[in-house]
Design a protein around this motif. Structure first.
Motif, mmCIF file in Angstrom:
data_model
loop_
_atom_site.group_PDB
_atom_site.id
_atom_site.type_symbol
_atom_site.label_atom_id
_atom_site.label_comp_id
_atom_site.label_asym_id
_atom_site.label_seq_id
_atom_site.Cartn_x
_atom_site.Cartn_y
_atom_site.Cartn_z
ATOM 1 N N GLU A 1 -35.934 6.249 -5.832
ATOM 2 C CA GLU A 1 -35.706 7.106 -4.663
ATOM 3 C C GLU A 1 -34.268 7.013 -4.165
ATOM 4 O OE1 GLU A 1 -37.141 6.523 -0.177
ATOM 5 O OE2 GLU A 1 -38.797 7.079 -1.512
ATOM 6 N N ARG A 2 -33.708 5.811 -4.160
ATOM 7 C CA ARG A 2 -32.338 5.665 -3.655
ATOM 8 C C ARG A 2 -31.282 5.879 -4.744
ATOM 9 N NH1 ARG A 2 -34.105 0.128 -3.941
ATOM 10 N NH2 ARG A 2 -32.739 -1.041 -5.385
ATOM 11 N N GLY A 3 -31.718 6.106 -5.983
ATOM 12 C CA GLY A 3 -30.781 6.372 -7.070
ATOM 13 C C GLY A 3 -30.291 5.129 -7.769
ATOM 14 N N GLY A 4 -31.025 4.032 -7.669
ATOM 15 C CA GLY A 4 -30.642 2.789 -8.345
ATOM 16 C C GLY A 4 -31.027 2.801 -9.810
ATOM 17 N N ILE A 5 -30.497 1.844 -10.549
ATOM 18 C CA ILE A 5 -30.679 1.806 -12.005
ATOM 19 C C ILE A 5 -30.949 0.382 -12.456
ATOM 20 C CG2 ILE A 5 -29.615 2.273 -14.241
ATOM 21 C CD1 ILE A 5 -27.626 4.084 -12.585
ATOM 22 N N SER A 6 -31.980 0.201 -13.264
ATOM 23 C CA SER A 6 -32.217 -1.060 -13.965
ATOM 24 C C SER A 6 -32.192 -0.761 -15.457
ATOM 25 C CB SER A 6 -33.565 -1.678 -13.569
ATOM 26 O OG SER A 6 -33.549 -2.114 -12.229
ATOM 27 N N LEU A 7 -31.227 -1.331 -16.166
ATOM 28 C CA LEU A 7 -31.093 -1.072 -17.596
ATOM 29 C C LEU A 7 -31.984 -2.014 -18.396
ATOM 30 C CD1 LEU A 7 -27.225 -0.615 -18.026
ATOM 31 C CD2 LEU A 7 -28.983 1.156 -18.050
ATOM 32 N N ASN A 8 -32.959 -1.466 -19.111
ATOM 33 C CA ASN A 8 -33.826 -2.275 -19.960
ATOM 34 C C ASN A 8 -33.227 -2.352 -21.363
ATOM 35 O OD1 ASN A 8 -35.848 -2.790 -17.994
ATOM 36 N ND2 ASN A 8 -36.587 -0.693 -18.260
ATOM 37 N N VAL A 9 -32.113 -3.080 -21.471
ATOM 38 C CA VAL A 9 -31.411 -3.188 -22.746
ATOM 39 C C VAL A 9 -32.099 -4.252 -23.601
ATOM 40 C CG1 VAL A 9 -29.186 -3.610 -23.850
ATOM 41 C CG2 VAL A 9 -29.275 -2.549 -21.586
ATOM 42 N N PRO A 10 -32.458 -3.939 -24.858
ATOM 43 C CA PRO A 10 -33.107 -4.929 -25.708
ATOM 44 C C PRO A 10 -32.249 -6.177 -25.911
ATOM 45 C CG PRO A 10 -33.303 -2.749 -26.659
ATOM 46 C CD PRO A 10 -32.339 -2.635 -25.508
ATOM 47 N N GLU A 11 -32.923 -7.325 -26.002
ATOM 48 C CA GLU A 11 -32.243 -8.579 -26.317
ATOM 49 C C GLU A 11 -32.016 -8.687 -27.810
ATOM 50 O OE1 GLU A 11 -34.518 -11.916 -25.063
ATOM 51 O OE2 GLU A 11 -33.620 -11.979 -23.074
ATOM 52 N N GLN A 12 -30.963 -9.387 -28.174
ATOM 53 C CA GLN A 12 -30.741 -9.755 -29.562
ATOM 54 C C GLN A 12 -31.172 -11.222 -29.654
ATOM 55 O OE1 GLN A 12 -26.646 -9.625 -30.862
ATOM 56 N NE2 GLN A 12 -27.230 -8.688 -32.782
ATOM 57 N N GLU A 13 -32.235 -11.480 -30.404
ATOM 58 C CA GLU A 13 -32.854 -12.799 -30.416
ATOM 59 C C GLU A 13 -32.679 -13.471 -31.774
ATOM 60 O OE1 GLU A 13 -36.936 -14.683 -28.657
ATOM 61 O OE2 GLU A 13 -37.135 -12.855 -29.829
ATOM 62 N N ALA B 1 -23.136 0.078 -7.096
ATOM 63 C CA ALA B 1 -23.548 1.409 -7.534
ATOM 64 C C ALA B 1 -24.857 1.382 -8.320
ATOM 65 C CB ALA B 1 -22.436 2.037 -8.373
ATOM 66 N N ALA B 2 -25.095 0.353 -9.131
ATOM 67 C CA ALA B 2 -26.327 0.313 -9.913
ATOM 68 C C ALA B 2 -27.539 -0.006 -9.041
ATOM 69 C CB ALA B 2 -26.212 -0.712 -11.037
ATOM 70 N N VAL B 3 -27.337 -0.813 -7.997
ATOM 71 C CA VAL B 3 -28.420 -1.118 -7.063
ATOM 72 C C VAL B 3 -28.595 0.026 -6.068
ATOM 73 C CG1 VAL B 3 -29.250 -2.801 -5.354
ATOM 74 C CG2 VAL B 3 -27.942 -3.592 -7.324
ATOM 75 N N ALA B 4 -27.508 0.758 -5.825
ATOM 76 C CA ALA B 4 -27.481 1.856 -4.845
ATOM 77 C C ALA B 4 -27.760 1.337 -3.442
ATOM 78 C CB ALA B 4 -28.468 2.953 -5.234
ATOM 79 N N ALA B 5 -27.200 0.172 -3.135
ATOM 80 C CA ALA B 5 -27.362 -0.454 -1.824
ATOM 81 C C ALA B 5 -26.453 -1.675 -1.773
ATOM 82 C CB ALA B 5 -28.818 -0.879 -1.607
ATOM 83 N N PRO B 6 -26.216 -2.222 -0.596
ATOM 84 C CA PRO B 6 -25.529 -3.518 -0.525
ATOM 85 C C PRO B 6 -26.359 -4.578 -1.234
ATOM 86 C CG PRO B 6 -25.511 -2.436 1.620
ATOM 87 C CD PRO B 6 -26.452 -1.652 0.752
#
Length: 486
Positions: free
Chosen positions: A211-223, A346-351
């Motif tokens: 809703e606030r325009g935040g982003i969580s990147l689900n980038v795969p791990e290299q294991e 910017a990625a959290v879209a909040a303080p």
């Protein structure tokens, strides 16, 4: 391009250990702790065990739990989730009280300012604090009473914050859980309420993030995985579990609450990130097109990210490329009500503030103290105020070194795994092409899970396309792994 986060199982073979030792020397990574630092850490552990100061509230009756990788012993956070009478949720989040063990200005304090962060290598880690603290006396291990900064965050039924408190407390975790076990319980519906609510609260917070325009990147791990019988190693990709994202939302929630407390109080240290410039977003749109990812102009960047599946190679490659928009993150301090021009991430879209990993990251100890002082309506301790001005530069330098460690480790491990396969041909995808040198970029192999430099003299690389590539070099500690079109 930035590498994926790397996790490791097993102990590396001798040539790999030698290369990793050389990397530590090259990067100036601290080795063992000086005797005076170890002595002070032991004294701090004994002091905190006998007479915690100031005397905290006894919250050992609350059945906290921790969720971490199975082998982790440096446990920063423990949580207890419950429903509030009348609706909504209560999040209790205990954060290791590192300040209870560290004498300001002492040998241990100075050493943590030199190290800044815990560094992770395939064969060992270089901790921020001596293990007597980070893996024992200060760690929120199960069935041990520990001092903590205890956050209580009340949420409404939609997951919005309605009240925040933080104070010192003694806590006692009842269970050490891991992500896969938690996911199994949640999927099967067998989790008891304090754990079952992780999904409810996590999903509510994810909806608010969208809703606030935040982003969580689900980038795969290299294991890196060891075959114990054959004493060999392999690389795989591992997409994050939903439970990892829900757990991360609790940490984000606390970091956002900490930032708001600091801003209201007028003194603090924020984790900030300016909005990505139009040119960077434009380049990402071209990458999406090359990777055959549909990105309509009316769809926002944040909405697109949430639609991607990290299990799909094209999507995983694009998610990795999206990390380029996070490169401008830094730390911003402010005092006495003089707020900085930029207060948001910017990625959290909040303080937002880093405050939930004080065993592994220096700045979190200071953020925690500022928040404790804010709730108590007192100024931060003098030792906190005295250190604030230097913190952003220290954290930037520490982050730079951590990034160099991660890149160096992946390069070494990839070279070790491929050193006997020079000349072989592999299937892969071109996932990155340099803007001003279109003949140079990166290839992501389908198997093994390698992302490496690709050079095609005289021929522009086909970004986003499947390509057969030949391994031309795999040298430990020299130039890593190199490929060319087959």
């Amino acid at each position: 391009m930035p590498r994926r986060h790397m996790s490791v199982t097993g102990a590396p073979e001798a040539p790999l250990r030698a290369a990793l030792t050389a990397l530590r020397t090259e990067l100036g990574v601290p080795d063992s702790f000086p005797p005076e630092v170890l002595a002070e850490a032991r004294a701090g552990a004994e002091r905190a065990a006998k007479t915690p100061a100031p005397p905290p509230v006894d919250a050992t009756d609350i059945p906290f739990l921790t969720i971490d990788p199975p082998t982790s012993t440096d446990l920063d956070q423990a949580m207890h989730l419950s429903r509030r009478p009348g609706g909504g949720f209560r999040v209790r989040y205990a954060i290791a009280d590192v300040a209870a063990f560290v004498v300001p200005g002492g040998a241990l304090d100075k050493e943590t300012h030199r190290r800044v962060t815990t560094l992770y290598f395939p064969d060992e880690k270089t901790p921020l604090h001596p293990p007597v603290l980070s893996e024992d006396a200060a760690s929120l291990l199960p069935d041990r009473t520990r001092p903590a900064a205890l956050w209580t965050i009340d949420l409404d039924a939609d997951g919005r914050t309605v009240a925040v408190d933080v104070h010192r407390a003694l806590v006692r975790s009842r269970a050490k859980l891991d992500y896969e076990g938690v996911q199994r319980q949640l999927d099967a519906g067998t989790a008891e309420e304090p754990l079952a609510l992780l999904k409810d609260i996590g999903e509510a917070r994810e909806r608010l993030e969208a809703e606030r325009g935040g982003i969580s990147l689900n980038v795969p791990e290299q294991e890196i995985v060891e075959d114990e019988d054959a004493r060999t190693y392999s690389l795989t990709y591992r997409a994050p579990l939903p439970a990892e994202g829900w757990n991360a939302q609790i940490s984000l929630l606390t970091g956002m609450a900490a930032a708001e407390l600091m801003l209201t109080h007028g003194t603090g240290v924020l984790r900030t990130l300016p909005a990505a410039p139009d040119g960077a977003v434009g380049r990402l749109r071209r990458t999406a097109q090359a990777l055959h990812i549909d990105w309509p102009h009316h769809v926002s960047y944040a909405a697109l990210i949430r639609s991607l599946d990290p299990h799909r190679p094209h999507h995983a490659a694009f998610l990795q490329e999206c990390t380029t928009l996070l490169r401008g993150a830094g730390y911003t301090i402010f005092r006495d009500g003089n707020l900085p021009p930029l207060t948001t991430h910017a990625a959290v879209a909040a303080p937002y503030a880093h405050c939930t990993a004080p065993l592994r990251r220096l700045v979190d100890r200071y953020a925690s103290e500022i928040c404790l002082a804010a709730v108590a309506e007192q100024p931060p301790p003098d030792w906190v105020s005295a250190a604030l001005d230097a913190l952003p530069k220290e954290m930037t330098e520490g982050g730079r070194r951590a990034g160099a460690v991660e890149r160096g480790c992946v390069d070494i491990v990839e070279a070790a795994l491929l050193k006997d396969r020079v000349g072989e041909v592999f299937e892969g995808f071109v996932v990155d092409v340099e803007e001003h040198r279109p003949t140079v970029g990166s290839v992501q192999l389908e198997s093994p899970a390698v992302v490496a430099r690709l050079e095609a003299p005289g021929t522009p690389l086909p970004l986003g396309e499947r390509l057969r590539v030949r391994l031309t070099r795999a040298e430990l500690g020299v130039a890593g792994v190199r490929f060319a079109p087959a």
